[in-house]
Design a protein around this motif. Structure first.
Motif, PDB file in Angstrom:
ATOM      1  N   LEU A 358       0.821  -1.215   0.000  1.00 32.62           N
ATOM      2  CA  LEU A 358       0.000   0.000   0.000  1.00 32.62           C
ATOM      3  C   LEU A 358       0.853   1.263   0.000  1.00 32.62           C
ATOM      4  O   LEU A 358       0.474   2.269  -0.608  1.00 32.62           O
ATOM      5  N   GLU A 359       1.989   1.239   0.673  1.00 30.15           N
ATOM      6  CA  GLU A 359       2.847   2.418   0.736  1.00 30.15           C
ATOM      7  C   GLU A 359       3.305   2.830  -0.664  1.00 30.15           C
ATOM      8  O   GLU A 359       3.250   4.010  -1.025  1.00 30.15           O
ATOM      9  N   GLU A 360       3.739   1.871  -1.444  1.00 31.69           N
ATOM     10  CA  GLU A 360       4.174   2.180  -2.815  1.00 31.69           C
ATOM     11  C   GLU A 360       3.004   2.659  -3.662  1.00 31.69           C
ATOM     12  O   GLU A 360       3.137   3.600  -4.463  1.00 31.69           O
ATOM     13  N   ALA A 361       1.853   2.024  -3.490  1.00 30.90           N
ATOM     14  CA  ALA A 361       0.669   2.442  -4.245  1.00 30.90           C
ATOM     15  C   ALA A 361       0.268   3.868  -3.887  1.00 30.90           C
ATOM     16  O   ALA A 361      -0.157   4.645  -4.752  1.00 30.90           O
ATOM     17  N   ALA A 362       0.413   4.227  -2.584  1.00 24.09           N
ATOM     18  CA  ALA A 362       0.084   5.581  -2.145  1.00 24.09           C
ATOM     19  C   ALA A 362       1.031   6.599  -2.775  1.00 24.09           C
ATOM     20  O   ALA A 362       0.595   7.665  -3.256  1.00 24.09           O
ATOM     21  N   HIS A 363       2.322   6.297  -2.802  1.00 22.67           N
ATOM     22  CA  HIS A 363       3.276   7.221  -3.426  1.00 22.67           C
ATOM     23  C   HIS A 363       2.961   7.411  -4.911  1.00 22.67           C
ATOM     24  O   HIS A 363       3.032   8.526  -5.435  1.00 22.67           O
ATOM     25  N   GLU A 364       2.590   6.342  -5.565  1.00 28.51           N
ATOM     26  CA  GLU A 364       2.258   6.437  -6.982  1.00 28.51           C
ATOM     27  C   GLU A 364       1.014   7.293  -7.199  1.00 28.51           C
ATOM     28  O   GLU A 364       0.987   8.145  -8.100  1.00 28.51           O
ATOM     29  N   TRP A 365      -0.012   7.102  -6.366  1.00 30.21           N
ATOM     30  CA  TRP A 365      -1.255   7.851  -6.570  1.00 30.21           C
ATOM     31  C   TRP A 365      -1.081   9.321  -6.218  1.00 30.21           C
ATOM     32  O   TRP A 365      -1.538  10.204  -6.945  1.00 30.21           O
ATOM     33  N   PHE A 366      -0.405   9.610  -5.101  1.00 28.80           N
ATOM     34  CA  PHE A 366      -0.255  11.006  -4.680  1.00 28.80           C
ATOM     35  C   PHE A 366       0.706  11.792  -5.572  1.00 28.80           C
ATOM     36  O   PHE A 366       0.750  13.021  -5.482  1.00 28.80           O
ATOM     37  N   SER A 367       1.468  11.129  -6.406  1.00 32.28           N
ATOM     38  CA  SER A 367       2.341  11.829  -7.351  1.00 32.28           C
ATOM     39  C   SER A 367       1.759  11.818  -8.765  1.00 32.28           C
ATOM     40  O   SER A 367       2.413  12.288  -9.701  1.00 32.28           O
ATOM     41  N   GLY A 368       0.517  11.351  -8.902  1.00 32.40           N
ATOM     42  CA  GLY A 368      -0.079  11.207 -10.218  1.00 32.40           C
ATOM     43  C   GLY A 368      -1.088  12.281 -10.574  1.00 32.40           C
ATOM     44  O   GLY A 368      -1.416  13.172  -9.773  1.00 32.40           O
ATOM     45  N   GLU A 369      -1.631  12.172 -11.776  1.00 33.79           N
ATOM     46  CA  GLU A 369      -2.552  13.177 -12.303  1.00 33.79           C
ATOM     47  C   GLU A 369      -3.904  13.164 -11.586  1.00 33.79           C
ATOM     48  O   GLU A 369      -4.532  14.216 -11.417  1.00 33.79           O
ATOM     49  N   GLU A 370      -4.362  11.983 -11.197  1.00 33.66           N
ATOM     50  CA  GLU A 370      -5.664  11.902 -10.540  1.00 33.66           C
ATOM     51  C   GLU A 370      -5.672  12.700  -9.237  1.00 33.66           C
ATOM     52  O   GLU A 370      -6.617  13.458  -8.957  1.00 33.66           O
ATOM     53  N   PHE A 371      -4.614  12.544  -8.455  1.00 34.12           N
ATOM     54  CA  PHE A 371      -4.547  13.325  -7.218  1.00 34.12           C
ATOM     55  C   PHE A 371      -4.376  14.808  -7.519  1.00 34.12           C
ATOM     56  O   PHE A 371      -4.953  15.658  -6.823  1.00 34.12           O
ATOM     57  N   ASP A 372      -3.609  15.148  -8.536  1.00 31.55           N
ATOM     58  CA  ASP A 372      -3.418  16.570  -8.860  1.00 31.55           C
ATOM     59  C   ASP A 372      -4.742  17.221  -9.218  1.00 31.55           C
ATOM     60  O   ASP A 372      -4.991  18.376  -8.853  1.00 31.55           O
ATOM     61  N   ARG A 373      -5.619  16.495  -9.907  1.00 32.13           N
ATOM     62  CA  ARG A 373      -6.950  17.052 -10.213  1.00 32.13           C
ATOM     63  C   ARG A 373      -7.750  17.275  -8.940  1.00 32.13           C
ATOM     64  O   ARG A 373      -8.457  18.283  -8.801  1.00 32.13           O
ATOM     65  N   LEU A 374      -7.638  16.328  -7.993  1.00 33.48           N
ATOM     66  CA  LEU A 374      -8.326  16.507  -6.710  1.00 33.48           C
ATOM     67  C   LEU A 374      -7.761  17.707  -5.969  1.00 33.48           C
ATOM     68  O   LEU A 374      -8.517  18.503  -5.388  1.00 33.48           O
ATOM     69  N   LEU A 375      -6.443  17.859  -5.982  1.00 33.86           N
ATOM     70  CA  LEU A 375      -5.810  18.984  -5.311  1.00 33.86           C
ATOM     71  C   LEU A 375      -6.308  20.310  -5.893  1.00 33.86           C
ATOM     72  O   LEU A 375      -6.680  21.238  -5.146  1.00 33.86           O
ATOM     73  N   LEU A 376      -6.343  20.397  -7.217  1.00 30.23           N
ATOM     74  CA  LEU A 376      -6.797  21.640  -7.861  1.00 30.23           C
ATOM     75  C   LEU A 376      -8.261  21.927  -7.535  1.00 30.23           C
ATOM     76  O   LEU A 376      -8.629  23.081  -7.255  1.00 30.23           O
ATOM     77  N   ALA A 377      -9.094  20.909  -7.568  1.00 29.45           N
ATOM     78  CA  ALA A 377     -10.514  21.102  -7.248  1.00 29.45           C
ATOM     79  C   ALA A 377     -10.678  21.560  -5.807  1.00 29.45           C
ATOM     80  O   ALA A 377     -11.529  22.420  -5.505  1.00 29.45           O
ATOM     81  N   THR A 378      -9.870  21.022  -4.895  1.00 26.50           N
ATOM     82  CA  THR A 378      -9.955  21.397  -3.484  1.00 26.50           C
ATOM     83  C   THR A 378      -9.505  22.842  -3.287  1.00 26.50           C
ATOM     84  O   THR A 378     -10.136  23.613  -2.549  1.00 26.50           O
ATOM     85  N   VAL A 379      -8.428  23.225  -3.940  1.00 29.04           N
ATOM     86  CA  VAL A 379      -7.946  24.606  -3.853  1.00 29.04           C
ATOM     87  C   VAL A 379      -9.004  25.574  -4.382  1.00 29.04           C
ATOM     88  O   VAL A 379      -9.291  26.614  -3.760  1.00 29.04           O
TER      89      VAL A 379
END
Length: 405
Positions: A358-379
């Motif tokens: 899970l740790e590796e999967a988390a690093h992959e997701w939080f450095s990816g485009e899907e999370f960046d879209r969530l970050l932008l929407a939250t901002v």
């Protein structure tokens, strides 16, 4: 075995989206000879038959501390159907900040001097005037202020996201704060000034993250990215206090505030039924919080942990009441009880075994485009438009630092 996790939510969308994404990346895993798989669903509030059978195995609650309908639903599914809850609505309803102060004082923790004072505006009840005229004694607020010591804080007994908290440096400010408290029942608590560190500990099951906290800064800048700001002994004490509070009250998703001054740790606030896990608040620590929440939920389900809605105070009080144990010795005994409650050894084995990926999967997701879209929407939903670019880069930098760490 498939396990359905329900999310009882309010207005937030950032952490639920992250939690769902990580939980789906767990996949099928094996524990103690059985295969398990997680499913998720956001819960809708609606009328319910008290005898109906819920589909959920575990529910994460975020609104039961203020919204009665889901709170009563949570009680039903815990009492009748053994659904595992984060958090326990029974103890959060009955053991609010006042009870937590009392219990932790008995355990010998260094809670600052604290008094309870009557309502400024009494609750409406036709019996009140007669009762008060017979049994309520007049009191001198100034005298209480002197006994507690200035500066001090006025805090509602039930708290809730810093609601109703005010600071008084003298008698005039104490009187003004009390006059403005209205129908809230208030504590008066001595301030711990000239401190070295204000630490906020976020606990999720068996895991606790101790963070440097700046309460006077804007919400987006309160959690400071600092490491090793406590000595190993202080860090262990702050972490232990957080775990002791949670194990004592059967809370598994909670935050605790402690002030460290001249080497002593003073716990000042530790009953938060809906702890802050917002992306815009936790930033650097947000990925850890979501990963820990997924790990703990998966462990509870795979291990078959049973919901415990009662509080067994006796083992704790036997330690706290012992005149033969020093403060440090009591902390060690409390920590053993806390680790037992949270099954610390089995949980460590679980994280290192079936959920090691899970740790590796988390690093992959939080450095990816899907999370960046969530970050932008939250901002965009949190800050005014002219600040969107600034805060997007601010959070991208903090999250990139976590991914690289």
């Amino acid at each position: 075995m498939r396990h359905l996790i329900g999310l009882v939510l309010g207005a937030e969308d950032d952490w639920p989206t992250a939690f769902e994404a990580l939980a789906m990346r767990v996949g099928t895993f094996e524990w103690r000879g059985e295969r398990h798989e997680l499913e998720l669903e956001r819960v809708f509030n609606e009328p319910f038959d008290l005898r109906y059978k819920p589909r959920y195995s575990l529910v994460v609650d975020r609104v039961g501390w203020w919204y009665l309908l889901p709170r009563e639903w949570l009680k039903k599914i815990a009492l009748m159907d053994d659904v595992y809850l984060l958090n326990n609505p029974f103890t959060f309803q009955s053991m609010e900040k006042h009870s937590a102060y009392c219990a932790m004082m008995r355990l010998g923790l260094k809670v600052p001097e604290t008094w309870l004072i009557p309502h400024k505006q009494p609750p409406w009840n036709e019996r009140f005037s007669t009762t008060a005229s017979r049994y309520n004694r007049a009191f001198d607020l100034n005298e209480i202020g002197e006994n507690v010591g200035f500066p001090l804080y006025l805090k509602p007994v039930d708290g809730g996201q810093w609601r109703g908290v005010s600071r008084a440096g003298d008698q005039h400010e104490l009187r003004r704060g009390y006059d403005e408290s209205g129908e809230q029942l208030m504590h008066v608590q001595s301030a711990v000034d000239d401190f070295d560190v204000f630490a906020r500990s976020l606990s999720i099951g068996a895991e606790t993250m101790v963070m440097w906290f700046e309460p006077d800064r804007p919400m987006y800048d309160r959690y400071q990215v600092k490491h090793d700001f406590l000595t190993p002994e202080q860090g262990l004490e702050v972490e232990t206090i957080s775990k002791v509070v949670n194990a004592f009250f059967r809370w598994e998703f909670n935050s605790c505030e402690s002030i460290v001054r001249a080497g002593e740790v003073f716990p000042i606030d530790y009953a938060n039924a809906s702890p802050d896990v917002a992306l815009t608040s936790l930033h650097y620590y947000f990925p850890w919080s979501m990963t820990a929440l997924v790990r703990w939920c998966a462990f509870c389900l795979a291990e078959g942990r049973r919901m415990r809605i009662d509080v067994d105070t006796r083992p704790w009080f036997e330690i706290g009441d012992s005149a033969d144990l020093s403060y440090e010795e009591k902390l060690r005994e409390y920590r053993l009880l806390a680790d037992e409650y949270f099954q610390a050894e089995a949980y460590a084995e679980f994280c290192a075994g079936p959920l090691a990926h899970l740790e590796e999967a988390a690093h992959e997701w939080f450095s990816g485009e899907e999370f960046d879209r969530l970050l932008l929407a939250t901002v965009r939903s949190t800050f005014p438009s002219h600040e969107h670019e600034k805060f997007a880069e601010h959070y991208r930098g903090l999250l990139a630092a976590w991914c690289e760490g």
